[in-house]
Design a protein around this motif. Structure first.
Motif, PDB file in Angstrom:
ATOM      1  N   LYS A   1      -3.144   4.121  17.098  1.00 50.27           N
ATOM      2  CA  LYS A   1      -3.875   5.385  17.024  1.00 50.27           C
ATOM      3  C   LYS A   1      -4.299   5.721  15.599  1.00 50.27           C
ATOM      4  N   LEU A   2      -3.386   5.543  14.616  1.00 52.22           N
ATOM      5  CA  LEU A   2      -3.692   5.943  13.236  1.00 52.22           C
ATOM      6  C   LEU A   2      -4.343   4.822  12.416  1.00 52.22           C
ATOM      7  N   GLY A   3      -4.104   3.576  12.804  1.00 54.17           N
ATOM      8  CA  GLY A   3      -4.639   2.461  12.015  1.00 54.17           C
ATOM      9  C   GLY A   3      -3.748   2.109  10.838  1.00 54.17           C
ATOM     10  N   TYR A   4      -2.680   2.759  10.692  1.00 53.22           N
ATOM     11  CA  TYR A   4      -1.694   2.493   9.651  1.00 53.22           C
ATOM     12  C   TYR A   4      -0.352   2.906  10.193  1.00 53.22           C
ATOM     13  N   PRO A   5       0.716   2.644   9.641  1.00 56.28           N
ATOM     14  CA  PRO A   5       1.106   1.672   8.615  1.00 56.28           C
ATOM     15  C   PRO A   5       1.465   0.356   9.288  1.00 56.28           C
ATOM     16  N   SER A   6       2.110  -0.517   8.543  1.00 55.73           N
ATOM     17  CA  SER A   6       2.611  -1.753   9.154  1.00 55.73           C
ATOM     18  C   SER A   6       3.894  -1.422   9.922  1.00 55.73           C
TER      19      SER A   6
ATOM     20  N   ASN B   1       6.749  -0.789   7.540  1.00 50.69           N
ATOM     21  CA  ASN B   1       6.738   0.550   6.932  1.00 50.69           C
ATOM     22  C   ASN B   1       7.293   1.590   7.899  1.00 50.69           C
ATOM     23  N   MET B   2       6.875   1.517   9.171  1.00 51.47           N
ATOM     24  CA  MET B   2       7.358   2.497  10.154  1.00 51.47           C
ATOM     25  C   MET B   2       8.866   2.399  10.310  1.00 51.47           C
ATOM     26  N   TYR B   3       9.390   1.168  10.426  1.00 55.75           N
ATOM     27  CA  TYR B   3      10.836   0.998  10.551  1.00 55.75           C
ATOM     28  C   TYR B   3      11.562   1.593   9.339  1.00 55.75           C
ATOM     29  N   THR B   4      11.010   1.363   8.159  1.00 58.12           N
ATOM     30  CA  THR B   4      11.617   1.891   6.935  1.00 58.12           C
ATOM     31  C   THR B   4      11.577   3.421   6.929  1.00 58.12           C
ATOM     32  N   TRP B   5      10.442   4.004   7.295  1.00 57.53           N
ATOM     33  CA  TRP B   5      10.322   5.466   7.303  1.00 57.53           C
ATOM     34  C   TRP B   5      11.295   6.093   8.305  1.00 57.53           C
ATOM     35  N   ILE B   6      11.396   5.480   9.466  1.00 58.98           N
ATOM     36  CA  ILE B   6      12.316   6.004  10.497  1.00 58.98           C
ATOM     37  C   ILE B   6      13.752   5.916   9.990  1.00 58.98           C
ATOM     38  N   LYS B   7      14.098   4.774   9.407  1.00 58.98           N
ATOM     39  CA  LYS B   7      15.461   4.580   8.894  1.00 58.98           C
ATOM     40  C   LYS B   7      15.766   5.605   7.806  1.00 58.98           C
ATOM     41  N   ASN B   8      14.850   5.788   6.862  1.00 60.43           N
ATOM     42  CA  ASN B   8      15.070   6.743   5.768  1.00 60.43           C
ATOM     43  C   ASN B   8      15.179   8.173   6.284  1.00 60.43           C
TER      44      ASN B   8
ATOM     45  N   GLU C   1       0.830  11.581   5.197  1.00 61.58           N
ATOM     46  CA  GLU C   1       0.569  10.458   6.113  1.00 61.58           C
ATOM     47  C   GLU C   1       1.858   9.996   6.787  1.00 61.58           C
ATOM     48  N   LYS C   2       2.937   9.924   6.004  1.00 59.91           N
ATOM     49  CA  LYS C   2       4.229   9.540   6.572  1.00 59.91           C
ATOM     50  C   LYS C   2       4.665  10.553   7.627  1.00 59.91           C
TER      51      LYS C   2
ATOM     52  N   MET D   1       0.839  -1.181   0.000  1.00 59.87           N
ATOM     53  CA  MET D   1       0.000   0.000   0.000  1.00 59.87           C
ATOM     54  C   MET D   1       0.878   1.236   0.000  1.00 59.87           C
ATOM     55  N   SER D   2       0.471   2.235  -0.739  1.00 61.56           N
ATOM     56  CA  SER D   2       1.245   3.462  -0.864  1.00 61.56           C
ATOM     57  C   SER D   2       0.667   4.552   0.043  1.00 61.56           C
ATOM     58  N   PHE D   3       1.541   5.287   0.682  1.00 61.18           N
ATOM     59  CA  PHE D   3       1.120   6.351   1.591  1.00 61.18           C
ATOM     60  C   PHE D   3       1.605   7.699   1.073  1.00 61.18           C
ATOM     61  N   THR D   4       0.833   8.734   1.372  1.00 57.63           N
ATOM     62  CA  THR D   4       1.230  10.081   0.967  1.00 57.63           C
ATOM     63  C   THR D   4       2.321  10.594   1.901  1.00 57.63           C
TER      64      THR D   4
END
Length: 169
Positions: A27-32, A35-42, A7-8, A1-4
């Motif tokens: 709280k948000l119902g998303y992401p997996s 995905n969170m680990y990837t976003w934090i790492k990036n 949203e990120k 699934m793609s997020f804006t």
């Protein structure tokens, strides 16, 4: 699934506030979790990729003045402030700060003055006069160190005399 990007950003902001990936997802119902680990790492990688401005602007000199170097050294090594935070505040690397300290300890303030930036570029001409100039520079640097040491001794003497005078009165 793609997020804006929005949203990120919202998920990362909530993560910064709570410090918990599980709370963000709950709280948000998303992401997996992945995905969170990837976003934090990036995001952390982007923070580390600081782009230094190599231009020599009045706000941030490529070769800082002696006063700025001494102020930085004073705050880091005399007042004990965190070198990383001072480095980020002034925009000079920790390596530069340690280099200035090493030069200062070996040769005093004269050793960390900006001499290189005033030298014109071009071919080097080696002659006997250049060697004599080098010897003169070494002698001058030694004389400056001696005078700085004498100055420090005199200042300490004045402080002691002031304390003695205050205790007598």
């Amino acid at each position: 699934m793609s997020f804006t990007e929005e949203e990120k950003k919202k998920a990362l902001q909530l993560y910064d506030e709570t410090g918990s990936i599980a709370k963000v997802i709950h709280k948000l119902g998303y992401p997996s979790r992945q995905n969170m680990y990837t976003w934090i790492k990036n995001r952390d990688i982007e923070k580390k990729r600081k782009k230094y401005d190599a231009t020599d602007s009045p706000g941030h000199r490529r070769h800082p003045s002696l006063e700025i170097k001494l102020e930085i050294l004073h705050r880091c090594f005399e007042e004990g402030e965190d070198i990383k935070s001072i480095s980020e505040e002034y925009g000079y690397s920790r390596t530069s700060i340690y280099s200035w300290r090493k030069l200062y300890l070996s040769g005093g303030a004269a050793a960390i003055m900006n001499k290189k930036k005033d030298l014109p570029r071009g071919t080097l001409i080696v002659n006997e006069d250049a060697d004599k100039g080098s010897d003169n520079n070494i002698e001058l640097a030694a004389k400056i160190r001696d005078l700085e040491l004498e100055n420090d001794i005199l200042r300490q003497t004045i402080e002691i005399l002031k304390k003695i005078r205050a205790s007598i009165c």
